[in-house]
Design a protein around this motif. Sequence first.
Motif, PDB file in Angstrom:
ATOM      1  N   ALA A  33      85.740  29.695  21.445  1.00  0.00           N
ATOM      2  CA  ALA A  33      85.647  28.368  21.885  1.00  0.00           C
ATOM      3  C   ALA A  33      87.031  27.936  22.634  1.00  0.00           C
ATOM      4  O   ALA A  33      87.288  26.857  23.178  1.00  0.00           O
ATOM      5  CB  ALA A  33      85.634  27.123  20.784  1.00  0.00           C
ATOM      6  N   GLY A  34      87.940  28.882  22.630  1.00  0.00           N
ATOM      7  CA  GLY A  34      89.323  28.845  23.444  1.00  0.00           C
ATOM      8  C   GLY A  34      89.202  29.118  24.729  1.00  0.00           C
ATOM      9  O   GLY A  34      88.315  29.627  25.274  1.00  0.00           O
ATOM     10  N   ILE A  35      90.400  29.428  25.112  1.00  0.00           N
ATOM     11  CA  ILE A  35      90.708  29.964  26.692  1.00  0.00           C
ATOM     12  C   ILE A  35      90.545  31.378  26.736  1.00  0.00           C
ATOM     13  O   ILE A  35      90.629  31.931  27.890  1.00  0.00           O
ATOM     14  CB  ILE A  35      92.041  29.458  27.198  1.00  0.00           C
ATOM     15  N   GLY A  36      90.558  31.920  25.652  1.00  0.00           N
ATOM     16  CA  GLY A  36      90.369  33.428  25.639  1.00  0.00           C
ATOM     17  C   GLY A  36      89.219  33.988  26.712  1.00  0.00           C
ATOM     18  O   GLY A  36      89.505  34.948  27.603  1.00  0.00           O
ATOM     19  N   PRO A  37      88.120  33.635  26.733  1.00  0.00           N
ATOM     20  CA  PRO A  37      87.019  34.106  27.494  1.00  0.00           C
ATOM     21  C   PRO A  37      87.223  33.601  28.888  1.00  0.00           C
ATOM     22  O   PRO A  37      87.017  34.252  29.966  1.00  0.00           O
ATOM     23  CB  PRO A  37      85.755  33.302  26.868  1.00  0.00           C
ATOM     24  N   ASP A  38      87.803  32.245  29.257  1.00  0.00           N
ATOM     25  CA  ASP A  38      88.166  31.818  30.467  1.00  0.00           C
ATOM     26  C   ASP A  38      89.219  32.889  30.994  1.00  0.00           C
ATOM     27  O   ASP A  38      89.079  33.434  32.158  1.00  0.00           O
ATOM     28  CB  ASP A  38      89.043  30.603  30.480  1.00  0.00           C
ATOM     29  N   LEU A  39      90.501  33.366  30.247  1.00  0.00           N
ATOM     30  CA  LEU A  39      91.257  34.267  30.645  1.00  0.00           C
ATOM     31  C   LEU A  39      90.727  35.551  31.067  1.00  0.00           C
ATOM     32  O   LEU A  39      91.072  36.272  32.005  1.00  0.00           O
ATOM     33  CB  LEU A  39      92.474  34.604  29.784  1.00  0.00           C
ATOM     34  N   CYS A  40      89.732  36.178  30.234  1.00  0.00           N
ATOM     35  CA  CYS A  40      89.185  37.509  30.563  1.00  0.00           C
ATOM     36  C   CYS A  40      88.048  37.533  31.843  1.00  0.00           C
ATOM     37  O   CYS A  40      88.374  38.337  32.515  1.00  0.00           O
ATOM     38  CB  CYS A  40      88.409  37.901  29.344  1.00  0.00           C
ATOM     39  N   VAL A  41      87.579  36.057  32.019  1.00  0.00           N
ATOM     40  CA  VAL A  41      86.910  36.116  33.235  1.00  0.00           C
ATOM     41  C   VAL A  41      87.647  36.062  34.607  1.00  0.00           C
ATOM     42  O   VAL A  41      87.443  36.970  35.433  1.00  0.00           O
ATOM     43  CB  VAL A  41      86.133  34.494  33.170  1.00  0.00           C
ATOM     44  N   GLU A  42      88.779  35.186  34.513  1.00  0.00           N
ATOM     45  CA  GLU A  42      89.649  35.150  35.615  1.00  0.00           C
ATOM     46  C   GLU A  42      90.363  36.746  35.663  1.00  0.00           C
ATOM     47  O   GLU A  42      90.605  37.053  36.822  1.00  0.00           O
ATOM     48  CB  GLU A  42      90.676  33.965  35.184  1.00  0.00           C
ATOM     49  N   LEU A  43      90.747  37.447  34.430  1.00  0.00           N
ATOM     50  CA  LEU A  43      91.349  38.791  34.578  1.00  0.00           C
ATOM     51  C   LEU A  43      90.487  39.636  35.553  1.00  0.00           C
ATOM     52  O   LEU A  43      91.080  40.547  36.137  1.00  0.00           O
ATOM     53  CB  LEU A  43      91.591  39.012  33.321  1.00  0.00           C
ATOM     54  N   SER A  44      89.186  39.501  35.251  1.00  0.00           N
ATOM     55  CA  SER A  44      88.210  40.367  35.927  1.00  0.00           C
ATOM     56  C   SER A  44      88.331  40.233  37.588  1.00  0.00           C
ATOM     57  O   SER A  44      87.938  41.219  38.291  1.00  0.00           O
ATOM     58  CB  SER A  44      86.694  40.230  35.230  1.00  0.00           C
ATOM     59  N   HIS A  45      88.994  39.184  38.029  1.00  0.00           N
ATOM     60  CA  HIS A  45      88.907  38.988  39.481  1.00  0.00           C
ATOM     61  C   HIS A  45      90.286  39.316  39.909  1.00  0.00           C
ATOM     62  O   HIS A  45      90.517  39.395  41.063  1.00  0.00           O
ATOM     63  CB  HIS A  45      88.368  37.547  40.015  1.00  0.00           C
ATOM     64  N   ARG A  46      91.304  39.144  38.955  1.00  0.00           N
ATOM     65  CA  ARG A  46      92.780  39.327  39.522  1.00  0.00           C
ATOM     66  C   ARG A  46      93.508  40.673  39.392  1.00  0.00           C
ATOM     67  O   ARG A  46      94.342  40.965  40.224  1.00  0.00           O
ATOM     68  CB  ARG A  46      93.663  38.331  38.628  1.00  0.00           C
ATOM     69  N   GLY A  61     104.321  31.933  30.466  1.00  0.00           N
ATOM     70  CA  GLY A  61     103.458  32.080  31.495  1.00  0.00           C
ATOM     71  C   GLY A  61     103.505  33.686  31.861  1.00  0.00           C
ATOM     72  O   GLY A  61     102.750  34.224  32.776  1.00  0.00           O
ATOM     73  N   GLU A  62     104.990  34.137  31.865  1.00  0.00           N
ATOM     74  CA  GLU A  62     105.111  35.714  32.107  1.00  0.00           C
ATOM     75  C   GLU A  62     105.481  36.590  30.877  1.00  0.00           C
ATOM     76  O   GLU A  62     105.693  37.522  30.885  1.00  0.00           O
ATOM     77  CB  GLU A  62     106.153  35.566  32.929  1.00  0.00           C
ATOM     78  N   ALA A  63     105.505  35.727  29.594  1.00  0.00           N
ATOM     79  CA  ALA A  63     105.996  36.441  28.389  1.00  0.00           C
ATOM     80  C   ALA A  63     104.825  37.103  27.797  1.00  0.00           C
ATOM     81  O   ALA A  63     103.421  36.772  27.769  1.00  0.00           O
ATOM     82  CB  ALA A  63     106.524  35.329  27.552  1.00  0.00           C
ATOM     83  N   VAL A  64     105.198  38.079  27.053  1.00  0.00           N
ATOM     84  CA  VAL A  64     104.343  39.037  26.342  1.00  0.00           C
ATOM     85  C   VAL A  64     104.663  39.243  25.119  1.00  0.00           C
ATOM     86  O   VAL A  64     105.901  39.332  24.380  1.00  0.00           O
ATOM     87  CB  VAL A  64     104.116  40.534  26.842  1.00  0.00           C
ATOM     88  N   ASN A  65     103.756  39.161  23.940  1.00  0.00           N
ATOM     89  CA  ASN A  65     104.071  39.381  22.581  1.00  0.00           C
ATOM     90  C   ASN A  65     103.561  40.558  22.262  1.00  0.00           C
ATOM     91  O   ASN A  65     102.575  41.271  22.382  1.00  0.00           O
ATOM     92  CB  ASN A  65     103.092  38.459  21.795  1.00  0.00           C
ATOM     93  N   ILE A  66     104.556  41.281  21.763  1.00  0.00           N
ATOM     94  CA  ILE A  66     104.358  42.961  21.440  1.00  0.00           C
ATOM     95  C   ILE A  66     104.842  43.194  19.930  1.00  0.00           C
ATOM     96  O   ILE A  66     105.572  42.672  19.502  1.00  0.00           O
ATOM     97  CB  ILE A  66     105.587  43.731  22.306  1.00  0.00           C
ATOM     98  N   THR A 108      95.204  28.983  21.813  1.00  0.00           N
ATOM     99  CA  THR A 108      93.982  28.919  22.245  1.00  0.00           C
ATOM    100  C   THR A 108      93.633  27.807  23.275  1.00  0.00           C
ATOM    101  O   THR A 108      92.540  27.828  23.915  1.00  0.00           O
ATOM    102  CB  THR A 108      92.865  28.511  20.998  1.00  0.00           C
ATOM    103  N   ALA A 109      94.488  26.991  23.040  1.00  0.00           N
ATOM    104  CA  ALA A 109      94.286  25.455  24.432  1.00  0.00           C
ATOM    105  C   ALA A 109      92.898  25.104  24.407  1.00  0.00           C
ATOM    106  O   ALA A 109      92.509  25.049  25.411  1.00  0.00           O
ATOM    107  CB  ALA A 109      95.038  26.124  25.538  1.00  0.00           C
ATOM    108  N   GLY A 139      88.916  25.576  33.805  1.00  0.00           N
ATOM    109  CA  GLY A 139      89.340  26.311  34.988  1.00  0.00           C
ATOM    110  C   GLY A 139      90.781  26.048  35.241  1.00  0.00           C
ATOM    111  O   GLY A 139      91.335  26.433  36.150  1.00  0.00           O
ATOM    112  N   LYS A 140      91.509  25.598  34.165  1.00  0.00           N
ATOM    113  CA  LYS A 140      93.003  25.325  34.293  1.00  0.00           C
ATOM    114  C   LYS A 140      93.847  26.108  33.687  1.00  0.00           C
ATOM    115  O   LYS A 140      95.181  25.958  33.498  1.00  0.00           O
ATOM    116  CB  LYS A 140      93.143  23.671  33.982  1.00  0.00           C
ATOM    117  N   ALA A 141      93.457  27.090  32.674  1.00  0.00           N
ATOM    118  CA  ALA A 141      94.202  28.120  32.079  1.00  0.00           C
ATOM    119  C   ALA A 141      94.832  28.939  33.057  1.00  0.00           C
ATOM    120  O   ALA A 141      94.388  29.730  33.655  1.00  0.00           O
ATOM    121  CB  ALA A 141      93.230  28.746  31.084  1.00  0.00           C
ATOM    122  N   ASP A 142      95.860  29.251  32.573  1.00  0.00           N
ATOM    123  CA  ASP A 142      96.897  30.159  33.490  1.00  0.00           C
ATOM    124  C   ASP A 142      96.663  31.468  32.940  1.00  0.00           C
ATOM    125  O   ASP A 142      97.102  31.893  31.646  1.00  0.00           O
ATOM    126  CB  ASP A 142      98.223  29.844  33.296  1.00  0.00           C
TER     127      ASP A 142
END
Length: 309
Positions: free
Chosen positions: A16-29, A262-267, A282-283, A290-293
């Motif tokens: 229900a969060g922005i994870g699916p949105d991000l994966c969709v956007e990733l597939s184009h970027r 927006g540029e940070a990574v959790n390792i 999850t925002a 469509g506003k998730a970065d």
Amino acid sequence: MSASRQRLAVTVGEPAGIGPDLCVELSHRINCDDLVFIGNRELLEERAEQLKTSFSGTVHDIPLTAPVVAGELNVSNSQAVLHSLREAAEGCMQRRYAAVVTAPLHKGIINDAGIPFSGHTEYFAEITGGYPVMMLACPGLRVALATTHLPLRDVTDAITRPLLEKVMRILHNDLVDKFHIASPRILVCGLNPHAGEGGHMGREEIEIIAPVLEQLRSEGINCSEPLPADTLFTPKLLQQADAVLAMYHDQGLPVLKHMGFGEAVNITLGLPIIRTSVDHGTALDLAGSGKADVGSLIAAVNCAREMIN
């Protein structure tokens, strides 16, 4: 496919969060030929339609128990979320994947489902047998944590000599082995204001932190004395450092997220697998809008690729 060219597992996270949105956007970027999205294919396609776009990518399909409404948590899908994490972690252990990259999940809803869960980091450690150390990184700064998701009142009791020594060794060793820094310089935060002010504001620095750091320095590990956190995070000191060790979550991460959100990574250090993640949650209010970065997820994928190679 060699280990260096194995695929990366990308877990979709909370449905229900922005994870699916991000994966969709990733597939184009970015080029996703080496990625396997671990989640529900139908959900990704439905979210893409909601975002008025499309999704294309390899998916390891995880069935969901209940329909998903963007922004509305549902305990019924908690097991599916954990199933995706287990598939990714076990796939890495079995060398089907070279690394796992995680989109955000919602710890609360998993616990509400009656499943004790403190986070990705601890869950992966249970599966892989590692000792996890959380580190976030952005351009110009890496911050690792001695303790992670603890109430503030429990932090002091958790900072012990064995814990601090173990975390410091893992941080040093992974900076050498995974980031190829020959002699990493580690700055260490004190626990108390002003690093205890010579014992007047707490004795943890004198009795616990400083003795451990002195022992590690005698073995050749390049680390500082415990330093006041309010002056450690200044350009003059940070330019000398390869990483900072903070004693607790909100001591170090607000600085890093201010510097590189927006540029940070959790390792996750200390595991026998490579795991990177986004630096945000999850925002729910942004899901399906469509506003998730997608910037942090792109950075997490690129970081995992660099660590593999």
